[in-house]
Design an enzyme around this catalytic site. Structure first.
Site, mmCIF file in Angstrom:
data_model
loop_
_atom_site.group_PDB
_atom_site.id
_atom_site.type_symbol
_atom_site.label_atom_id
_atom_site.label_comp_id
_atom_site.label_asym_id
_atom_site.label_seq_id
_atom_site.Cartn_x
_atom_site.Cartn_y
_atom_site.Cartn_z
ATOM 1 N N LYS A 34 -14.767 -8.498 -0.010
ATOM 2 C CA LYS A 34 -14.772 -9.028 1.360
ATOM 3 C C LYS A 34 -16.155 -8.766 1.927
ATOM 4 C CE LYS A 34 -12.070 -8.806 5.646
ATOM 5 N NZ LYS A 34 -10.940 -8.170 6.346
ATOM 6 N N GLU A 80 -9.650 -13.430 -2.481
ATOM 7 C CA GLU A 80 -8.843 -13.839 -1.318
ATOM 8 C C GLU A 80 -9.504 -15.035 -0.620
ATOM 9 O OE1 GLU A 80 -7.049 -11.010 1.441
ATOM 10 O OE2 GLU A 80 -7.838 -12.205 3.114
ATOM 11 N N ASP A 93 -5.106 -13.495 -3.632
ATOM 12 C CA ASP A 93 -4.604 -13.371 -2.256
ATOM 13 C C ASP A 93 -4.767 -14.717 -1.559
ATOM 14 O OD1 ASP A 93 -3.952 -10.746 -2.609
ATOM 15 O OD2 ASP A 93 -5.281 -9.947 -1.063
ATOM 16 N N HIS A 115 -11.541 -14.243 2.550
ATOM 17 C CA HIS A 115 -12.752 -13.434 2.383
ATOM 18 C C HIS A 115 -13.942 -14.261 1.891
ATOM 19 C CE1 HIS A 115 -10.076 -9.601 1.927
ATOM 20 N NE2 HIS A 115 -9.901 -10.242 3.068
ATOM 21 N N ASP A 133 2.327 1.816 3.412
ATOM 22 C CA ASP A 133 3.258 0.825 3.989
ATOM 23 C C ASP A 133 4.681 1.349 3.830
ATOM 24 O OD1 ASP A 133 1.133 -0.913 4.393
ATOM 25 O OD2 ASP A 133 1.502 -2.039 2.547
ATOM 26 N N HIS A 177 0.873 -1.167 0.000
ATOM 27 C CA HIS A 177 0.000 0.000 0.000
ATOM 28 C C HIS A 177 0.912 1.220 0.000
ATOM 29 C CE1 HIS A 177 -2.296 -3.034 2.367
ATOM 30 N NE2 HIS A 177 -3.353 -2.533 1.771
ATOM 31 N N ASP A 179 -11.611 -12.205 10.545
ATOM 32 C CA ASP A 179 -10.648 -12.328 9.445
ATOM 33 C C ASP A 179 -9.296 -12.782 10.003
ATOM 34 O OD1 ASP A 179 -9.229 -12.004 7.117
ATOM 35 O OD2 ASP A 179 -9.179 -9.819 7.230
ATOM 36 N N ASP A 225 -6.520 -14.415 8.431
ATOM 37 C CA ASP A 225 -5.269 -14.276 7.663
ATOM 38 C C ASP A 225 -4.226 -15.329 8.039
ATOM 39 O OD1 ASP A 225 -6.139 -12.101 6.184
ATOM 40 O OD2 ASP A 225 -5.345 -10.624 7.598
ATOM 41 N N ASP A 249 -1.408 -13.029 1.400
ATOM 42 C CA ASP A 249 -1.922 -11.924 2.210
ATOM 43 C C ASP A 249 -2.305 -12.520 3.568
ATOM 44 O OD1 ASP A 249 -2.903 -9.648 3.241
ATOM 45 O OD2 ASP A 249 -4.626 -9.468 1.920
ATOM 46 N N MET A 259 2.739 -5.718 -7.753
ATOM 47 C CA MET A 259 1.420 -5.152 -7.455
ATOM 48 C C MET A 259 1.544 -4.004 -6.461
ATOM 49 S SD MET A 259 -0.998 -5.221 -4.752
ATOM 50 C CE MET A 259 -1.669 -6.642 -3.904
ATOM 51 N N GLU A 286 -10.860 -6.397 -5.074
ATOM 52 C CA GLU A 286 -10.854 -7.429 -4.020
ATOM 53 C C GLU A 286 -12.095 -7.313 -3.148
ATOM 54 O OE1 GLU A 286 -7.225 -7.515 -1.755
ATOM 55 O OE2 GLU A 286 -8.135 -8.688 -0.139
HETATM 56 C C1 GCO Z 1 -7.783 -7.321 4.453
HETATM 57 C C2 GCO Z 1 -7.431 -7.247 2.984
HETATM 58 C C3 GCO Z 1 -6.238 -6.434 2.696
HETATM 59 C C4 GCO Z 1 -6.061 -6.168 1.228
HETATM 60 C C5 GCO Z 1 -5.016 -5.157 1.020
HETATM 61 C C6 GCO Z 1 -4.697 -4.930 -0.425
HETATM 62 O O1 GCO Z 1 -8.653 -8.116 4.770
HETATM 63 O O2 GCO Z 1 -7.222 -6.596 5.256
HETATM 64 O O3 GCO Z 1 -7.262 -8.548 2.509
HETATM 65 O O4 GCO Z 1 -5.108 -7.037 3.237
HETATM 66 O O5 GCO Z 1 -5.735 -7.317 0.518
HETATM 67 O O6 GCO Z 1 -5.419 -4.002 1.624
HETATM 68 O O7 GCO Z 1 -5.571 -4.045 -0.953
HETATM 69 MN MN MN Z 2 -6.303 -9.316 0.752
HETATM 70 MN MN MN Z 3 -7.978 -10.086 4.024
#
Ligand code: GCO
Ligand code: MN
Ligand code: MN
Length: 391
Positions: A188, A222, A250, A225, A62, A59, A260, A262, A292, A93, A186
């Site tokens: 979610k 993702e 992702d 998600h 970041d 991002h 979430d 991850d 991700d 990306m 993306e």
């Molecule tokens: C989340 C998202 C993010 C995005 C990222 C890229 O659930 O936090 O997956 O990690 O992928 O912001 O745009």
């Molecule tokens: Mn993501």
């Molecule tokens: Mn995510």
């Protein structure tokens, strides 16, 4: 320690990437503070080089703090580029953070305040400038704050219209600057908002044909998600692929019905991750395999390396299992049998008047059709045997 001839060792052609935010995740959550110290972007890139990743994604914020002056920005970008070069890491990306700053508390492109919407566009254009400077060709848009806690605040179709207008604008900007970006949207279902607009990849696939430049826009599904939404992730990926819209992916893992998480790729649902890897490899997906995800909060940075290596290793193990599955004689025999053709029977296929009359006139023997064996129990057990190393 894996040996260099280990076939599960990541190599550049595998196109494994990590978000700068993933290996840099400090374990902060809504209930507790950071457990790992801050690590500079340069050190994160070095860590990715050490574990054998191919690329890093980021991002805008970041890397460049939201209030950096232009000269600070340029200095930061120069130093980051240098460390990418030194560590053999590419930036395929880039994306934009439209969720952290409180200005986006009502959303970014869909916020009710036109000034917030304009600021979101400006910030995204600047993030595109940054991504282009770093060599990225894919630009991800994740609408983390594009949603509601109460539907009293706006009409949901107005949100769709605002989102469309913003994406159209950004496509024009990319063309005007000759950046050559492909935009990957993306989805979610929720978190951080109670409900997020465009909750699944399927919703985005339906929005894309309504855009001014649909050929520039695809999706970034993702694992976590779609799993949060209770869906079969691979099915959504397959639909995106079939539509020519799988621009990015992702990878992580997630138990359904939770926040979430991850999780490390393949650490929760080995079997669904297997079908996913098998799909990507079978169809020859050429894009980055982006993780991700982040390490458990209990880890230090050595554990973050274990986490990153684990994501890639599991992918490669599953890829190897997929090759075994494809070359397994018994599996192939079953696959042939279950879709075997009976000769001389009129079929559907492409419509013709003649074909339709033949089809209408034919009398089907339902009882005989029903006799055909569908040994999916055996097929699934063979899959499980392969996955568990018993075959
Ligand atoms: C989340 C998202 C993010 C995005 C990222 C890229 O659930 O936090 O997956 O990690 O992928 O912001 O745009
Ligand atoms: Mn993501
Ligand atoms: Mn995510």
């Amino acid at each position: 320690m894996a040996k260099s001839n280990d076939s599960f060792q990541p190599r550049p052609e595998h196109k494994f990437t990590f978000g700068l935010w993933t290996v840099g995740n400090r374990g902060r959550d809504p209930f507790g503070d950071a457990v790992r110290p801050q690590m500079s972007p340069e050190d994160r890139v070095a860590m990715l080089g050490e574990v054998g990743a191919w690329g890093v994604n980021l991002h805008d914020n970041d890397l460049v703090p939201i209030d950096a002056t232009p000269s600070e920005r340029d200095r930061i970008v120069r130093s980051f580029k240098k460390s990418c070069k030194e560590n053999g890491i590419v930036v395929p990306m880039a994306t934009v953070n439209l969720f952290f700053h409180p200005v986006f508390r009502d959303g970014a492109f869909t916020a009710n305040d036109p000034e917030v919407r304009a600021y979101a566009l400006q910030k995204t254009m600047q993030a595109m400038d940054l991504g282009a400077e770093l060599g990225a060709k894919i630009f991800v848009l994740w609408g983390g704050r594009e949603g509601v806690e109460t539907d009293a605040c706006r009409r949901a179709d107005d949100a769709v219209k605002r989102l469309r207008e913003a994406i159209n604008y950004l496509c024009e900007y990319s063309m005007d600057q000759r950046y050559g970006f492909k935009l990957a949207l993306e989805a979610k279902p929720n978190e951080p908002r109670g409900d997020i607009y465009m909750p699944t990849t399927g919703h985005y696939l339906a929005l894309i044909p309504t855009l001014d430049h649909p050929e520039m826009v695809g999706v970034n599904p993702e694992v976590a998600h779609e799993t949060m939404a209770g869906l079969n992730f691979m099915h959504g990926v397959a639909q995106a692929w079939e539509a020519g819209k799988l621009f990015h992916i992702d990878l992580n893992d997630q138990y359904p019905g939770r926040y979430d998480q991850d999780l490390r790729f393949g650490s929760a649902n080995i079997k669904s991750c297997f079908w996913l890897v098998k799909f990507l490899e079978d169809v020859g997906y050429q894009g980055p395999r982006h993780f991700d995800a982040h390490a458990y909060r209990t880890e230090d940075y050595e554990g973050v390396k274990d986490f990153a290596r684990g994501c890639m290793r599991t992918y490669l193990i599953l890829k190897d299992k997929a090759a075994r599955w494809n070359s397994d004689k018994e599996i192939q025999t079953i696959l042939k049998e279950i879709s075997a053709d009976s000769k001389g029977i009129p079929k559907g296929g492409k419509f013709s008047k003649k074909g339709a009359s033949a089809l209408l006139a034919h009398s089907f023997d339902k009882d005989a059709l029903m006799e055909k064996r569908l040994p999916y129990e055996r097929l699934d057990q063979l899959t499980v045997d392969i996955l568990l190393g018993a075959r």
